[in-house]
Design an enzyme around this catalytic site. Structure first.
Site, PDB file in Angstrom:
ATOM      1  N   MET A  28       6.709  -3.394   0.868  1.00 13.63           N
ATOM      2  CA  MET A  28       8.021  -2.844   0.497  1.00 13.63           C
ATOM      3  C   MET A  28       7.837  -1.456  -0.097  1.00 13.63           C
ATOM      4  O   MET A  28       7.215  -1.298  -1.157  1.00 13.63           O
ATOM      5  CB  MET A  28       8.732  -3.769  -0.496  1.00 13.63           C
ATOM      6  N   CYS A 111      10.883  -0.370  10.658  1.00 12.46           N
ATOM      7  CA  CYS A 111      11.657   0.430   9.716  1.00 12.46           C
ATOM      8  C   CYS A 111      12.955   0.922  10.349  1.00 12.46           C
ATOM      9  O   CYS A 111      12.945   1.544  11.416  1.00 12.46           O
ATOM     10  CB  CYS A 111      10.837   1.612   9.216  1.00 12.46           C
TER      11      CYS A 111
HETATM   12  C1  LIG Z   1      12.905  -2.102  -0.784  1.00  7.29           C
HETATM   13  C2  LIG Z   1      12.312  -2.555   0.519  1.00  7.29           C
HETATM   14  C3  LIG Z   1      11.333  -1.791   1.115  1.00  7.29           C
HETATM   15  C4  LIG Z   1      10.741  -2.206   2.310  1.00  7.29           C
HETATM   16  N1  LIG Z   1       9.746  -1.466   2.848  1.00  7.29           N
HETATM   17  C5  LIG Z   1       9.100  -1.911   3.955  1.00  7.29           C
HETATM   18  C6  LIG Z   1       7.975  -1.205   4.463  1.00  7.29           C
HETATM   19  O1  LIG Z   1       7.518  -0.194   3.937  1.00  7.29           O
HETATM   20  N2  LIG Z   1       7.410  -1.702   5.595  1.00  7.29           N
HETATM   21  C7  LIG Z   1       7.868  -2.837   6.227  1.00  7.29           C
HETATM   22  O2  LIG Z   1       7.324  -3.249   7.241  1.00  7.29           O
HETATM   23  N3  LIG Z   1       8.916  -3.511   5.736  1.00  7.29           N
HETATM   24  C8  LIG Z   1       9.525  -3.097   4.616  1.00  7.29           C
HETATM   25  N4  LIG Z   1      10.572  -3.824   4.099  1.00  7.29           N
HETATM   26  C9  LIG Z   1      10.965  -5.075   4.744  1.00  7.29           C
HETATM   27  C10 LIG Z   1      10.268  -6.291   4.122  1.00  7.29           C
HETATM   28  O3  LIG Z   1       8.874  -6.217   4.324  1.00  7.29           O
HETATM   29  C11 LIG Z   1      10.811  -7.618   4.708  1.00  7.29           C
HETATM   30  O4  LIG Z   1      10.498  -7.694   6.087  1.00  7.29           O
HETATM   31  C12 LIG Z   1      12.326  -7.745   4.545  1.00  7.29           C
HETATM   32  O5  LIG Z   1      12.723  -7.358   3.232  1.00  7.29           O
HETATM   33  C13 LIG Z   1      12.805  -9.173   4.802  1.00  7.29           C
HETATM   34  O6  LIG Z   1      12.200 -10.077   3.946  1.00  7.29           O
HETATM   35  P1  LIG Z   1      12.880 -10.648   2.595  1.00  7.29           P
HETATM   36  O7  LIG Z   1      14.185 -11.292   3.002  1.00  7.29           O
HETATM   37  O8  LIG Z   1      11.851 -11.630   2.092  1.00  7.29           O
HETATM   38  O9  LIG Z   1      13.101  -9.504   1.683  1.00  7.29           O
HETATM   39  C14 LIG Z   1      11.167  -3.409   2.920  1.00  7.29           C
HETATM   40  C15 LIG Z   1      12.169  -4.164   2.320  1.00  7.29           C
HETATM   41  C16 LIG Z   1      12.731  -3.762   1.127  1.00  7.29           C
HETATM   42  C17 LIG Z   1      13.789  -4.629   0.491  1.00  7.29           C
END
Ligand SMILES: Cc1cc2nc3c(=O)[nH]c(=O)nc-3n(C[C@H](O)[C@H](O)[C@H](O)COP(=O)(O)O)c2cc1C
Length: 360
Positions: A28, A111
């Site tokens: 993230m 992304c």
């Molecule tokens: C603040 C934030 C930053 C994120 N940055 C990235 C990132 O740099 N690379 C990536 O592959 N996914 C990124 N994601 C996506 C997360 O890795 C994840 O796939 C997504 O939040 C869904 O999962 P969750 O419901 O458990 O949050 C980001 C998500 C959030 C909320």
């Protein structure tokens, strides 16, 4: 398929890399600093990921960055995520992160943020059957001898199946595992992750698939493991300010943390982050974490406001100890561990900028 017997604490592998547990801490941007990754390992994640680092930033050196990637031995196994659109630049970045200690190189193909997609990186790579994506995987897999993985969204538009069309092609090109966050870029974080797609992807490829999206409890994580056949589940937003969830997923029975536990863990997080980013960048960066931590422990609402006004680590700690006096003794008990981390001079710091424009 004998998936019913899988447990969140099983060891599994990505290529030759053994992963001690089926819980993966999500990359993230703006969150997955070293303190977050270390905390994830300490609380039970089998694998942690860096936030995405810009391969292009290497080249142009004009990104606005949070800082530069730093890696230490105790984070391992660690995946470092890179993003970009040009195969040679990604291959170069991959070589650098492996030299610095990454056990896996993950390529961001999820992304949804404009700043990234308009350069042809992130989720746009999955279009056209994953043609551009496969060229990148080939270049990166040919450049390093650690496993190369890819993290995807389902595609750009709602209803897209781009990730399913691209998945087998990416594996053919050398991907050793795939992570799917089955929302479209258009959806951002609205609606729910459609893990029926994750199950489909599992049936299409013969490498581990990691399910990402909406994992926020042990029941949900186990249900995903069993219903999709995925090899592991990734936890993102639900782990923000809540390492105790990772403990719960890893089978530790701790229940809700006490106010002293919350305050002590936050102090530790603040100290480690300031060690990484310095006080000047670290203190403003940490403000969002205060709100996340203070969802636990039943603190007065004013504490968050007071913490926002603090400008030094000392001030943050004084406020937390005043609100949870037992936290001080807990921090003292952690001090030996913190001291063992040293001042960071043993870490490898790379010229790879951590982007502030993340997302996935
Ligand atoms: C603040 C934030 C930053 C994120 N940055 C990235 C990132 O740099 N690379 C990536 O592959 N996914 C990124 N994601 C996506 C997360 O890795 C994840 O796939 C997504 O939040 C869904 O999962 P969750 O419901 O458990 O949050 C980001 C998500 C959030 C909320």
């Amino acid at each position: 398929m004998a998936v019913a017997a899988r447990s969140l604490t099983d060891t599994w592998s990505i290529g030759a890399v053994e992963v001690p547990g089926r819980i993966v801490l999500a990359p993230m941007a703006g969150v997955s600093v070293q303190a977050f990754r270390r905390q994830g390992r300490r609380f039970g994640a089998g694998l942690v990921c860096s936030e995405m680092v810009s391969a292009c930033g290497l080249h142009h050196r004009n990104e606005r960055t949070l800082g530069y990637l730093r890696i230490a031995a105790d984070e391992r196994p660690l995946a470092v995520q890179i993003f970009g659109s040009e195969p040679p630049l990604l291959a170069e970045a991959a070589r650098m992160v492996v030299e610095a200690g990454a056990d896996l190189v993950d390529i961001n193909m999820g992304c949804p943020v404009k700043k990234v997609t308009k350069t042809g990186a992130g989720c746009t790579l999955l279009a056209n059957g994953g043609e551009a994506a496969a060229r990148i995987v080939e270049a990166v897999a040919g450049a390093v001898d650690v496993p190369v993985t890819v993290k995807m969204r389902r595609g750009e538009r709602d209803g897209s199946r781009d990730a399913l069309a691209a998945g087998p092609r990416l594996v053919e090109a050398g991907a050793a595992a795939l992570t799917l966050h089955p929302r479209s870029a258009q959806q951002m974080y609205t609606g729910t992750a459609d893990h029926a797609l994750t199950a489909e992807l599992v049936s299409l490829v013969d490498v581990p698939v990691i399910a990402s999206g909406d994992v926020n409890s042990r029941a949900r994580a186990e249900a995903l493991l069993h219903s999709t056949g995925c090899e592991a589940v990734m936890v993102g937003r639900a782990a923000q300010g809540n390492p105790w969830l990772l403990g719960e997923l890893a089978g530790r029975d701790g229940g809700e943390p006490t106010p002293d536990e919350v305050a002590a863990e936050l102090v530790r997080f603040v100290r480690e982050t300031v060690r990484e980013l310095g006080e000047h960048r670290g203190i403003p960066f940490l403000r969002k974490f205060h709100g996340w931590y203070l969802r636990h422990g039943g603190f007065q609402r004013t504490l968050r406001q007071d913490l926002s006004g603090a400008n030094t680590v000392e001030e943050v700690e004084a406020l937390l100890y005043a609100a949870a006096p037992g936290a001080r003794a807990r921090v003292v008990a952690m001090e030996a561990e913190l001291a063992a981390l040293g001042d960071g001079s043993d870490d490898v710091e790379l010229g790879l900028p951590i982007s502030i424009y993340g997302g996935g």
